[in-house]
Design an enzyme around this catalytic site. Structure first.
Site, short mmCIF file in Angstrom:
data_model
loop_
_atom_site.label_atom_id
_atom_site.label_comp_id
_atom_site.label_asym_id
_atom_site.label_seq_id
_atom_site.Cartn_x
_atom_site.Cartn_y
_atom_site.Cartn_z
N HIS A 117 89.08 28.16 48.52
CA HIS A 117 88.20 28.25 49.77
C HIS A 117 89.11 28.67 51.03
O HIS A 117 90.04 28.08 51.18
CB HIS A 117 87.25 27.03 49.97
CG HIS A 117 86.03 27.34 50.66
ND1 HIS A 117 85.98 27.26 52.16
CD2 HIS A 117 84.89 27.84 50.30
CE1 HIS A 117 85.03 27.59 52.55
NE2 HIS A 117 84.06 27.84 51.58
N ASP A 137 80.35 27.14 44.23
CA ASP A 137 79.86 28.42 43.22
C ASP A 137 80.19 28.06 41.72
O ASP A 137 79.77 28.67 40.69
CB ASP A 137 80.32 29.70 43.80
CG ASP A 137 79.46 30.10 44.85
OD1 ASP A 137 78.31 29.80 45.11
OD2 ASP A 137 80.12 30.89 45.68
N1 ACO Z 1 92.70 32.32 41.65
C1 ACO Z 1 94.04 32.46 41.78
N2 ACO Z 1 94.94 32.55 42.93
C2 ACO Z 1 93.87 32.26 44.06
C3 ACO Z 1 92.64 32.01 44.22
C4 ACO Z 1 91.83 32.19 42.94
N3 ACO Z 1 90.51 31.95 42.94
N4 ACO Z 1 92.13 31.94 45.38
C5 ACO Z 1 93.30 31.85 46.16
N5 ACO Z 1 94.42 32.05 45.33
C6 ACO Z 1 95.82 32.27 45.57
C7 ACO Z 1 96.09 33.48 46.47
O1 ACO Z 1 96.41 34.44 45.64
C8 ACO Z 1 97.45 32.92 47.49
O2 ACO Z 1 98.58 32.91 46.70
P1 ACO Z 1 99.97 33.30 47.31
O3 ACO Z 1 100.01 32.23 48.35
O4 ACO Z 1 100.76 33.19 46.29
O5 ACO Z 1 99.91 34.77 47.95
C9 ACO Z 1 96.96 31.78 47.84
O6 ACO Z 1 96.14 31.32 46.73
C10 ACO Z 1 96.30 31.47 48.95
O7 ACO Z 1 94.71 32.18 48.85
P2 ACO Z 1 94.39 33.09 49.99
O8 ACO Z 1 93.92 34.40 49.45
O9 ACO Z 1 95.25 33.10 51.31
O10 ACO Z 1 93.07 32.03 50.47
P3 ACO Z 1 91.76 32.78 51.37
O11 ACO Z 1 91.47 31.69 52.16
O12 ACO Z 1 92.07 34.09 52.12
O13 ACO Z 1 90.67 33.17 50.46
C11 ACO Z 1 88.89 32.83 48.91
C12 ACO Z 1 89.70 32.40 49.86
C13 ACO Z 1 88.60 34.33 49.26
C14 ACO Z 1 87.57 31.85 48.72
C15 ACO Z 1 89.79 32.85 47.70
O14 ACO Z 1 89.96 31.52 47.26
C16 ACO Z 1 89.15 33.53 46.45
O15 ACO Z 1 89.07 34.83 46.24
N6 ACO Z 1 88.45 32.83 45.51
C17 ACO Z 1 87.72 33.29 44.31
C18 ACO Z 1 86.37 33.90 44.62
C19 ACO Z 1 85.47 32.57 45.09
O16 ACO Z 1 85.60 31.80 44.30
N7 ACO Z 1 84.56 32.79 46.37
C20 ACO Z 1 83.76 31.86 46.81
C21 ACO Z 1 84.06 31.15 48.09
S1 ACO Z 1 82.99 29.96 48.51
C22 ACO Z 1 81.82 30.66 49.12
O17 ACO Z 1 81.82 31.87 49.50
C23 ACO Z 1 80.43 29.95 48.95
#
Ligand code: ACO
Length: 431
Positions: free
Chosen positions: A308, A365
């Site tokens: 998140h 979710d």
């Molecule tokens: N699975 C694997 N790796 C992940 C995930 C995931 N679900 N989420 C983040 N990471 C990793 C990233 O690749 C990144 O790795 P790095 O540091 O090696 O490059 C690190 O964790 C940080 O992640 P960011 O992408 O910088 O986090 P950001 O805050 O931009 O994104 C998001 C948040 C979009 C929710 C992301 O975690 C994601 O795509 N999750 C899956 C989709 C999801 O569940 N969305 C629902 C969100 S809740 C809502 O909207 C109600």
């Protein structure tokens, strides 16, 4: 503490005012930065940018705190209802008994849509995604309420738009579902509450009357309370962005619905179930394979429902919903192998250094789709359910913004990285 920060640019020092929120959050007010220095700030995806002052929702992502108008989400889920929380978010205080009765009565009173609109639904192919139908229908609804589209509105006009939308969006959502399964549209019943009426419109047929029992009603109520607001998330910021041009509430909400549709936002609840189904079809127990895929940077696969932008701790909403998920499955006597996979995957991820180091926890979710599945809500309606839950939050933010006398159209800037000044070359002599 000093109320200004010092910014040094090319030997010049500038005072940047510091603003402090009621919970001690601090920000640098750079609204005069460009005028004073010629510089702008660069923050793609706005992770460090506050777009407004807001008194609606407080999140402390590190401590796992979520409060609406100062009240903890756990307390609201236990004692309140989605309707009361809607009032709280939109009008800023818990309603008196009289205010609450009037609000519910007004919402119920507007639960019909113009009969002509029914033909719109039948124009869509049966496989149309209900989010597409919902956003189009919310915008289309505006044409029946021309008196509510004026950019400058009285409080009474705003209230009329708010109650109509709160009531009718659930009707549009239920009708979109009925269209997708080819069943007759069903109308609300006066004696049912807001969410029971929604479920009644979804699942009642000429052969069978459906009214959810108390366990199901309460679980849905809690799910909707948990979804009701989440400050400046992607869809709420979209509603604010569109509304800042003085676009009406119908248009602003329609845009918010589109923003929610994406799999990185509200669409994640559908993506979670699809991912769990894939793992199930692949033998069910091979969590490690999918954990490894999620960690592999050359693989686009992400563990949906994990991570998140603001929660770098357990999402407090996920903790609450997990409890209700168990209750609903037990109540309905459902043994869902998908839930077992979800639990196994969660356990495997929470003990894996990749997820621990990046503070990736299950978000709301991760479990909401399992409840919807148990209630026989089809997968492509999951994000619609989220939209219905988020409606009061979107409305509250739109209202807060348009009632702010200092409101301005939102217009970010950019750092241009394209070609410098260039000449036009006619097509015949281009190299
Ligand atoms: N699975 C694997 N790796 C992940 C995930 C995931 N679900 N989420 C983040 N990471 C990793 C990233 O690749 C990144 O790795 P790095 O540091 O090696 O490059 C690190 O964790 C940080 O992640 P960011 O992408 O910088 O986090 P950001 O805050 O931009 O994104 C998001 C948040 C979009 C929710 C992301 O975690 C994601 O795509 N999750 C899956 C989709 C999801 O569940 N969305 C629902 C969100 S809740 C809502 O909207 C109600």
């Amino acid at each position: 503490m000093s109320t200004t920060a010092k910014l040094i640019l090319q030997d010049q020092t500038y005072d940047i005012p510091v603003v402090e929120g009621s919970e001690g959050e601090k920000g640098l007010d750079i609204s005069r930065l460009r005028a004073q220095t010629g510089y702008i700030t660069l923050d793609p995806s706005y992770g460090n940018t506050g777009s407004c002052l807001s008194g609606i929702t407080y999140i402390d992502g590190d401590a796992g705190i979520l409060r609406y108008r100062g009240i903890d989400i756990g307390e609201l889920c236990e004692h309140s209802t989605f309707m009361e929380v809607s009032y709280l978010l939109i009008y800023g205080h818990l309603p008196t008994e009289a205010e609450y009765a009037r609000f519910k009565e007004r919402v119920h009173h507007h639960s019909l849509i113009h009969e002509d609109m029914k033909s719109f639904f039948t124009s869509y192919p049966g496989h149309a995604h209900p989010m597409a139908i919902l956003s189009a229908m919310v915008c289309s609804l505006s044409v029946y309420h021309p008196q509510l589209l004026e950019p400058e509105q009285t409080q009474s006009q705003r209230d009329q738009a708010i109650t109509r939308l709160l009531s009718k969006v659930r009707v549009l959502a239920a009708f979109a579902y009925k269209r997708s399964v080819g069943e007759a549209f069903v109308y609300t019943r006066p004696e049912l509450d807001y969410l029971s009426n929604f479920m009644h419109m979804m699942f009642t047929t000429p052969m069978r009357e459906y009214v959810p029992d108390e366990t199901i009603r309460k679980a849905l109520d809690v799910l909707f309370i948990l979804h009701a607001d989440h400050e400046q998330n992607c869809s709420t910021s979209t509603v604010r962005m569109v509304g800042s041009s003085k676009a009406n509430l119908f248009a602003s909400l329609s845009a918010g619905i589109c923003a929610l549709w994406g799999p990185l936002h509200g669409g994640a609840n559908q993506a979670v179930i699809e991912m769990l189904q894939t793992i199930h079809a692949d033998g069910g127990g091979n969590y490690k394979k999918y954990i490894e895929k999620a960690k592999d940077k050359s693989d686009p696969f992400l563990l949906m429902g994990f991570g998140h932008r603001v929660y770098k701790n357990y999402d407090p909403r996920a903790a609450i919903i997990k409890k209700y998920c168990d209750k609903v499955l037990e109540h309905l006597g459902i043994h869902d192998p998908i839930l077992e996979i979800a639990k196994g995957l969660e356990e495997a991820a929470l003990t894996d250094p990749y997820f621990i180091e990046r503070k990736l926890y299950p978000n709301v979710d991760f479990y909401s789709g399992i409840i919807y599945r148990a209630l026989k809500i089809p997968t492509n309606m999951f994000t619609v359910m989220f939209a219905l839950g988020r409606l009061p939050g979107w409305i509250a933010h739109w209202k807060e913004m348009v009632e702010d006398p200092g409101m301005k159209i939102a217009r970010p800037r950019q750092i241009y990285t394209g070609e410098r000044s260039n000449n036009y070359v006619p097509i015949g002599i281009r190299p």
